[in-house]
Design an enzyme around this catalytic site. Structure first.
Site, PDB file in Angstrom:
ATOM      1  N   SER A 163       0.868  -1.178   0.000  1.00  0.00           N
ATOM      2  CA  SER A 163       0.000   0.000   0.000  1.00  0.00           C
ATOM      3  C   SER A 163       0.900   1.221   0.000  1.00  0.00           C
ATOM      4  O   SER A 163       2.061   1.146   0.431  1.00  0.00           O
ATOM      5  CB  SER A 163      -0.858  -0.009   1.266  1.00  0.00           C
ATOM      6  OG  SER A 163      -1.426   1.272   1.487  1.00  0.00           O
ATOM      7  N   TYR A 176      -2.764  -0.826  10.480  1.00  0.00           N
ATOM      8  CA  TYR A 176      -2.668  -1.052   9.028  1.00  0.00           C
ATOM      9  C   TYR A 176      -1.338  -0.518   8.491  1.00  0.00           C
ATOM     10  O   TYR A 176      -0.628  -1.194   7.741  1.00  0.00           O
ATOM     11  CB  TYR A 176      -3.849  -0.369   8.333  1.00  0.00           C
ATOM     12  CG  TYR A 176      -3.930  -0.606   6.835  1.00  0.00           C
ATOM     13  CD1 TYR A 176      -4.553  -1.753   6.336  1.00  0.00           C
ATOM     14  CD2 TYR A 176      -3.397   0.297   5.928  1.00  0.00           C
ATOM     15  CE1 TYR A 176      -4.640  -1.969   4.969  1.00  0.00           C
ATOM     16  CE2 TYR A 176      -3.479   0.084   4.563  1.00  0.00           C
ATOM     17  CZ  TYR A 176      -4.106  -1.052   4.082  1.00  0.00           C
ATOM     18  OH  TYR A 176      -4.184  -1.273   2.730  1.00  0.00           O
TER      19      TYR A 176
HETATM   20  P1  NAP Z   1     -11.423  -6.113  -0.200  1.00  0.00           P
HETATM   21  O1  NAP Z   1     -12.256  -5.909  -1.405  1.00  0.00           O
HETATM   22  O2  NAP Z   1     -12.008  -5.886   1.141  1.00  0.00           O
HETATM   23  O3  NAP Z   1     -10.792  -7.563  -0.285  1.00  0.00           O
HETATM   24  C1  NAP Z   1     -10.066  -8.124   0.779  1.00  0.00           C
HETATM   25  C2  NAP Z   1      -9.913  -9.597   0.492  1.00  0.00           C
HETATM   26  O4  NAP Z   1      -9.104 -10.181   1.536  1.00  0.00           O
HETATM   27  C3  NAP Z   1     -11.233 -10.346   0.485  1.00  0.00           C
HETATM   28  O5  NAP Z   1     -11.199 -11.245  -0.599  1.00  0.00           O
HETATM   29  C4  NAP Z   1     -11.225 -11.112   1.791  1.00  0.00           C
HETATM   30  O6  NAP Z   1     -11.910 -12.356   1.711  1.00  0.00           O
HETATM   31  C5  NAP Z   1      -9.743 -11.365   1.948  1.00  0.00           C
HETATM   32  N1  NAP Z   1      -9.369 -11.716   3.313  1.00  0.00           N
HETATM   33  C6  NAP Z   1      -9.542 -10.984   4.437  1.00  0.00           C
HETATM   34  N2  NAP Z   1      -9.059 -11.653   5.488  1.00  0.00           N
HETATM   35  C7  NAP Z   1      -8.582 -12.837   5.016  1.00  0.00           C
HETATM   36  C8  NAP Z   1      -7.966 -13.957   5.596  1.00  0.00           C
HETATM   37  N3  NAP Z   1      -7.723 -14.022   6.924  1.00  0.00           N
HETATM   38  N4  NAP Z   1      -7.606 -14.991   4.797  1.00  0.00           N
HETATM   39  C9  NAP Z   1      -7.846 -14.953   3.470  1.00  0.00           C
HETATM   40  N5  NAP Z   1      -8.429 -13.921   2.860  1.00  0.00           N
HETATM   41  C10 NAP Z   1      -8.791 -12.878   3.620  1.00  0.00           C
HETATM   42  O7  NAP Z   1     -10.148  -5.144  -0.229  1.00  0.00           O
HETATM   43  P2  NAP Z   1      -9.125  -4.742  -1.392  1.00  0.00           P
HETATM   44  O8  NAP Z   1      -9.145  -3.278  -1.483  1.00  0.00           O
HETATM   45  O9  NAP Z   1      -9.334  -5.545  -2.609  1.00  0.00           O
HETATM   46  O10 NAP Z   1      -7.756  -5.137  -0.685  1.00  0.00           O
HETATM   47  C11 NAP Z   1      -6.862  -6.106  -1.195  1.00  0.00           C
HETATM   48  C12 NAP Z   1      -5.442  -5.750  -0.779  1.00  0.00           C
HETATM   49  O11 NAP Z   1      -5.094  -4.486  -1.353  1.00  0.00           O
HETATM   50  C13 NAP Z   1      -5.248  -5.599   0.734  1.00  0.00           C
HETATM   51  O12 NAP Z   1      -3.998  -6.154   1.103  1.00  0.00           O
HETATM   52  C14 NAP Z   1      -5.231  -4.097   0.928  1.00  0.00           C
HETATM   53  O13 NAP Z   1      -4.476  -3.711   2.068  1.00  0.00           O
HETATM   54  C15 NAP Z   1      -4.547  -3.662  -0.363  1.00  0.00           C
HETATM   55  N6  NAP Z   1      -4.774  -2.242  -0.693  1.00  0.00           N
HETATM   56  C16 NAP Z   1      -6.007  -1.779  -1.071  1.00  0.00           C
HETATM   57  C17 NAP Z   1      -6.165  -0.439  -1.373  1.00  0.00           C
HETATM   58  C18 NAP Z   1      -7.470   0.142  -1.824  1.00  0.00           C
HETATM   59  O14 NAP Z   1      -7.533   1.379  -2.015  1.00  0.00           O
HETATM   60  N7  NAP Z   1      -8.505  -0.625  -2.034  1.00  0.00           N
HETATM   61  C19 NAP Z   1      -5.075   0.437  -1.286  1.00  0.00           C
HETATM   62  C20 NAP Z   1      -3.842  -0.064  -0.887  1.00  0.00           C
HETATM   63  C21 NAP Z   1      -3.700  -1.410  -0.589  1.00  0.00           C
HETATM   64  P3  NAP Z   1     -13.437 -12.535   2.249  1.00  0.00           P
HETATM   65  O15 NAP Z   1     -14.285 -11.616   1.407  1.00  0.00           O
HETATM   66  O16 NAP Z   1     -13.735 -13.981   2.017  1.00  0.00           O
HETATM   67  O17 NAP Z   1     -13.430 -12.119   3.691  1.00  0.00           O
END
Ligand code: NAP
Length: 278
Positions: A163, A176
């Site tokens: 991130s 985080y």
């Molecule tokens: P998201 O839509 O909330 O997706 C998160 C995913 O992680 C979901 O598929 C969830 O599965 C899974 N997850 C959560 N806990 C878990 C566990 N213990 N074991 C296995 N899977 C787990 O969020 P996202 O934005 O796509 O985030 C994905 C990654 O990108 C994260 O690492 C986040 O920190 C990073 N990121 C996102 C942003 C942003 O702006 N969106 C920015 C920087 C970094 P379930 O649905 O089955 O719970």
């Protein structure tokens, strides 16, 4: 190399043909787009999830429509006794693993004075320990198998989903930000340790991407306008922006890229506050 899955339209580059990828947290947001992107590029894909089975199965169906193999696997990435069998099953079903995308992550936000140990620990467990466990299991298989030149120049690729908060402090999100700061050193140290064995470890660091994790930051016009003050390129990112970066980074087009963080953030890390101040 191209395929004709989009017959009549622009050919889709299959730069990952014959490779086997596992994406954690692949039933939602960035992980979902990435799993689909890797499948479109020719890889067989394991779609990991922890709660959302139905959504994971939909992702699997979409990936299969590209003519590659895919299945969903439930596992909590923070639990060693679930990660080890997840990778073992993949080796059994697909023969091996070439690309590990350690993407699963979550937030449990609170002011530092209000944050419970449970909130702190949960985020560190999933965002940092989860990446360590997935990377470790993939690396073991990469080392066992070695380089297969017809598949890839490298013995394997690990891509850590980081991130912008690996370098930008974030009030109200100390757990985080600490987890992503940890991911930076986890990634760089693994890269240093594993590069001599032919394994490439890198990170992708998204900025503001439109997914469920940060819905409140973009789901009203006011929130979006506020967010865009932080983005010089003046748009909120789409999950596909990250999927494209991961796909190319995992391919041999990026074979000499080792231990790097690729920021995909519309310029968020350019400190836009200094465009007029300072
Ligand atoms: P998201 O839509 O909330 O997706 C998160 C995913 O992680 C979901 O598929 C969830 O599965 C899974 N997850 C959560 N806990 C878990 C566990 N213990 N074991 C296995 N899977 C787990 O969020 P996202 O934005 O796509 O985030 C994905 C990654 O990108 C994260 O690492 C986040 O920190 C990073 N990121 C996102 C942003 C942003 O702006 N969106 C920015 C920087 C970094 P379930 O649905 O089955 O719970």
């Amino acid at each position: 190399m191209t395929s004709d899955v989009n017959e009549g339209r622009r050919p889709v580059p299959t730069i990952l043909q014959g490779q086997k990828a596992l994406v954690t947290g692949a039933n939602s947001g960035i992980g979902k787009a990435t799993a689909i992107g890797l499948g479109r590029a020719g890889a067989d894909v394991v779609v990991n999830y922890v709660f959302g089975k139905e959504a994971a199965e939909e992702v699997v169906e979409e990936i299969k429509s590209f003519g590659v193999r895919a299945y969903a696997h439930e596992a909590d990435v923070s639990q060693e006794d679930q990660v080890v069998p997840m990778v073992a099953r993949m080796v059994e079903e697909f023969g091996t693993i070439d690309i590990m995308v350690a993407n699963a992550g979550l937030q449990r936000d609170a002011a530092i004075t209000e944050m419970s140990v449970a909130q702190w620990q949960k985020v560190l467990d999933v965002n940092l320990t989860g990446q360590f466990l997935c990377a470790r299991e993939a690396a073991k298989e990469f080392l066992r198998r070695g380089v297969v030149p017809e598949v890839s120049r490298s013995a394997g690729k690990i891509i850590c989903m980081s991130s912008v908060h690996q370098i930008i402090p974030w009030t109200g999100h100390v757990n985080y930000a600490a987890s992503k700061g940890g991911v930076l050193m986890l990634m760089q140290t693994m890269a240093q340790e594993l590069a001599p064995k032919g394994i490439r470890v890198n990170a992708v660091a998204p900025g503001a991407i439109r997914t469920p994790i940060n819905r409140s930051a973009w789901d009203t016009p006011e929130a979006e306008a506020d967010l865009l003050r932080l983005v010089p390129y003046r748009r909120v990112g789409d999950p596909e922006d990250i999927a494209n970066a991961v796909t190319v980074l995992a391919s041999d087009l990026m074979d000499y890229v080792v231990g790097t963080t690729l920021f995909v953030d519309g310029g968020m890390t350019l400190f836009p506050g200094f465009a007029t101040g300072g």
